[in-house]
Design a protein around this motif. Structure first.
Motif, PDB file in Angstrom:
ATOM      1  N   SER A 170       0.840  -1.198   0.000  1.00  0.00           N
ATOM      2  CA  SER A 170       0.000   0.000   0.000  1.00  0.00           C
ATOM      3  C   SER A 170       0.875   1.248   0.000  1.00  0.00           C
ATOM      4  O   SER A 170       1.856   1.331   0.741  1.00  0.00           O
ATOM      5  CB  SER A 170      -0.903   0.029   1.233  1.00  0.00           C
ATOM      6  N   ASN A 171       0.493   2.224  -0.836  1.00  0.00           N
ATOM      7  CA  ASN A 171       1.188   3.524  -0.875  1.00  0.00           C
ATOM      8  C   ASN A 171       0.497   4.576  -0.015  1.00  0.00           C
ATOM      9  O   ASN A 171       1.007   5.685   0.121  1.00  0.00           O
ATOM     10  CB  ASN A 171       1.248   4.040  -2.318  1.00  0.00           C
ATOM     11  N   ALA A 172      -0.661   4.253   0.547  1.00  0.00           N
ATOM     12  CA  ALA A 172      -1.482   5.253   1.224  1.00  0.00           C
ATOM     13  C   ALA A 172      -0.773   5.838   2.444  1.00  0.00           C
ATOM     14  O   ALA A 172      -0.224   5.102   3.276  1.00  0.00           O
ATOM     15  CB  ALA A 172      -2.809   4.637   1.644  1.00  0.00           C
ATOM     16  N   LEU A 173      -0.823   7.171   2.572  1.00  0.00           N
ATOM     17  CA  LEU A 173      -0.256   7.836   3.753  1.00  0.00           C
ATOM     18  C   LEU A 173      -1.080   7.562   5.003  1.00  0.00           C
ATOM     19  O   LEU A 173      -0.636   7.844   6.115  1.00  0.00           O
ATOM     20  CB  LEU A 173      -0.161   9.342   3.510  1.00  0.00           C
ATOM     21  N   LEU A 174      -2.281   6.999   4.816  1.00  0.00           N
ATOM     22  CA  LEU A 174      -3.065   6.552   5.975  1.00  0.00           C
ATOM     23  C   LEU A 174      -2.229   5.620   6.847  1.00  0.00           C
ATOM     24  O   LEU A 174      -2.349   5.629   8.078  1.00  0.00           O
ATOM     25  CB  LEU A 174      -4.323   5.818   5.494  1.00  0.00           C
ATOM     26  N   ASN A 175      -1.378   4.824   6.231  1.00  0.00           N
ATOM     27  CA  ASN A 175      -0.548   3.888   6.986  1.00  0.00           C
ATOM     28  C   ASN A 175       0.400   4.630   7.928  1.00  0.00           C
ATOM     29  O   ASN A 175       0.561   4.254   9.093  1.00  0.00           O
ATOM     30  CB  ASN A 175       0.258   2.997   6.032  1.00  0.00           C
ATOM     31  N   GLU A 176       1.044   5.691   7.414  1.00  0.00           N
ATOM     32  CA  GLU A 176       1.941   6.477   8.264  1.00  0.00           C
ATOM     33  C   GLU A 176       1.168   7.136   9.406  1.00  0.00           C
ATOM     34  O   GLU A 176       1.655   7.201  10.536  1.00  0.00           O
ATOM     35  CB  GLU A 176       2.655   7.549   7.433  1.00  0.00           C
ATOM     36  N   VAL A 177      -0.032   7.616   9.094  1.00  0.00           N
ATOM     37  CA  VAL A 177      -0.866   8.246  10.136  1.00  0.00           C
ATOM     38  C   VAL A 177      -1.201   7.228  11.223  1.00  0.00           C
ATOM     39  O   VAL A 177      -1.119   7.527  12.424  1.00  0.00           O
ATOM     40  CB  VAL A 177      -2.153   8.823   9.506  1.00  0.00           C
ATOM     41  N   GLU A 178      -1.570   6.012  10.820  1.00  0.00           N
ATOM     42  CA  GLU A 178      -1.912   4.983  11.808  1.00  0.00           C
ATOM     43  C   GLU A 178      -0.693   4.565  12.617  1.00  0.00           C
ATOM     44  O   GLU A 178      -0.792   4.345  13.834  1.00  0.00           O
ATOM     45  CB  GLU A 178      -2.538   3.773  11.113  1.00  0.00           C
ATOM     46  N   LEU A 179       0.467   4.447  11.986  1.00  0.00           N
ATOM     47  CA  LEU A 179       1.676   4.062  12.721  1.00  0.00           C
ATOM     48  C   LEU A 179       2.053   5.132  13.744  1.00  0.00           C
ATOM     49  O   LEU A 179       2.491   4.816  14.859  1.00  0.00           O
ATOM     50  CB  LEU A 179       2.829   3.804  11.743  1.00  0.00           C
ATOM     51  N   ALA A 180       1.880   6.393  13.373  1.00  0.00           N
ATOM     52  CA  ALA A 180       2.131   7.469  14.334  1.00  0.00           C
ATOM     53  C   ALA A 180       1.199   7.333  15.533  1.00  0.00           C
ATOM     54  O   ALA A 180       1.606   7.511  16.693  1.00  0.00           O
ATOM     55  CB  ALA A 180       1.941   8.834  13.660  1.00  0.00           C
TER      56      ALA A 180
END
Length: 454
Positions: free
Chosen positions: A156-166
């Motif tokens: 997945s390229n979605a920045l949602l992933n970075e938001v969730e990891l934060a």
């Protein structure tokens, strides 16, 4: 006879320490599960060519290589000895070592995905809690064997992933009570833009390796190292301006736009940081352009969780996006992003700040006294009923004086004792004593329930 000892940089963990560590593991695991991650385990060792060349020049030096079998085989003994002597002379001997202890959990995970991508459902979200090994110089908060707790999303390229990891970082540290931590983020795209602005993409590794040492060696030494790596004064001045950016997250984004926003890759990095900063809505999220993370495989947002300043431990977690990590293993175009928790350092932070809740120390909740054969028989049957209700209890191993059994309970921090003597057998009761309050009462054995010992 040799005195027993441990290899430098390793530790034993007694029961009390293990319980505290399990408290951290369980907290992290529960948050991972809440966010939809699945568990995975990989072997302690990997093929050497799986690991080498993946961690940058500094990281590769810290990989523990495993000597091939042969020293106990008479036919191979002489050759193995001769090969090892060549290694001591600085020569590379093919066949002497082909395996190594894993340095982190990310590269083995990428290897797993590359080997199993045909069977996986993407995006694939996994977490992994296992030990890793680094041939580092042991010091406070840094060990040669330590646990990592990783969460990664691939496909997945979605920045949602970075938001969730934060938010995973924030949730874990909030639940553990580690207030005052900072979650620092940057984008490797900005570092790539800085490299392009300072002479070309080939400068990227030189710049990131030097910047990554800023906290340890200071700005002047970083500038010296950059000069040694071939950067001229104008380029070093640009990097110094980059490192000097300060203010709120919004101020920093405005200043970096002025410095690097004219480059396309710079604009993309700025957009990533703006999105994560806005959507994660975490109070202690700090955009930090000095954050470089000296691992070559990062390509986008990078994270570093910093311990509260009062404990002087530094990083307690880190990670980032690595959009083509599986390409290292012949399976390109599987994007990924992940984070890691440094459990050993988190433990040290919580120990120093006295953050472990009192219940973590509790093993056995109830000790049944042993007052003889018949008494212990009744005590054992009662104890088994409590165990079925989830009460952690034990029967003292032999008939002994009451003082000895009380001392045993106190040393093990057991909260309650149950005493069943001959009179109690007749009346089908037991004497329950709360060792913390001193309160004591006689109750029917049928009334001994899990509610009593909470």
């Amino acid at each position: 006879m040799a005195k027993p000892g441990l290899p430098q940089g390793t530790r034993d963990f007694g029961p009390e320490v293990v319980r505290k560590r399990q408290y951290i593991f369980n907290t992290i695991r529960s948050v991972f599960e809440l966010y939809g991650f699945q568990p995975l385990e990989t072997p302690a060792m990997e093929n050497l060519d799986t690991l080498m060349g993946k961690y940058g020049e500094e990281g590769d030096k810290l990989i523990f290589k495993i000597l091939n079998n042969g020293l106990d085989n008479p036919d191979k003994h002489q050759q193995a000895r001769a090969d090892f002597e060549k290694v001591l002379e600085g020569k590379n001997v093919k066949g002497l070592t082909e395996r190594a202890l894993k340095y982190d959990l990310t590269i083995p995970f990428a290897r797993y995905v590359a080997m199993n991508h045909g069977q996986l459902t993407f995006p694939f979200k996994r977490y992994q809690i296992q030990p890793v090994w680094r041939a580092d110089r042991p010091q406070k908060g840094r060990y040669r064997e330590f646990y990592q707790c990783d969460a990664d999303i691939v496909g997945s390229n979605a920045l949602l992933n970075e938001v969730e990891l934060a938010n995973i970082y924030n949730d874990v540290f909030t639940q553990l009570g580690v207030t005052g931590f900072e979650l620092r983020i940057n984008s490797r795209k900005l570092l790539a833009a800085l490299a392009a602005f300072c002479g070309g993409a080939e400068k990227m590794i030189d710049i990131t390796v030097a910047i990554d040492k800023l906290d340890k060696i200071g700005l002047d030494k970083v500038k010296e190292e950059l000069a040694q790596r071939g950067l001229n004064n104008e380029q070093i001045d640009t990097i110094e301006k980059y490192l000097a950016i300060t203010g709120s997250n919004e101020d920093k984004l405005e200043q970096i736009s002025a410095l690097l926003g004219h480059l396309e890759i710079g604009r993309k990095g700025i957009e990533e940081l703006e999105t994560v900063n806005r959507q994660s809505a975490i109070d202690n999220l700090v955009i930090d352009f000095t954050l470089a993370r000296g691992l070559n495989y990062y390509t986008g947002i990078i994270f570093e969780a910093k311990a509260p300043a009062t404990v002087k431990i530094g990083s307690i977690g880190g990670g980032g996006r690595y959009d083509d990590l599986t390409g290292l293993f012949g399976v390109p175009n599987i994007p990924g992003v992940g984070i890691s928790f440094g459990v050993d350092r988190i433990y040290d932070v919580m120990e120093e700040l006295k953050l472990f809740p009192e219940g973590v120390y509790t093993g056995t909740q109830v000790l049944f006294f042993n007052l003889g054969a018949e008494e212990s028989k009744t005590a054992f049957a009662t104890m088994q009923n409590l165990r079925k209700q989830g009460v952690r209890c034990e029967l003292y191993h032999e008939a002994a004086k009451m003082n000895k059994q009380f001392n045993y309970a106190e040393k093990k921090n057991i909260g309650f004792v149950v005493i069943i003597g001959s009179q109690e057998i007749q009346s089908n009761t037991g004497v329950v004593k709360n060792l913390k309050t001193g309160a004591q009462e006689t109750l029917p054995l049928a009334d001994l329930t899990n509610k009593l010992f909470i």
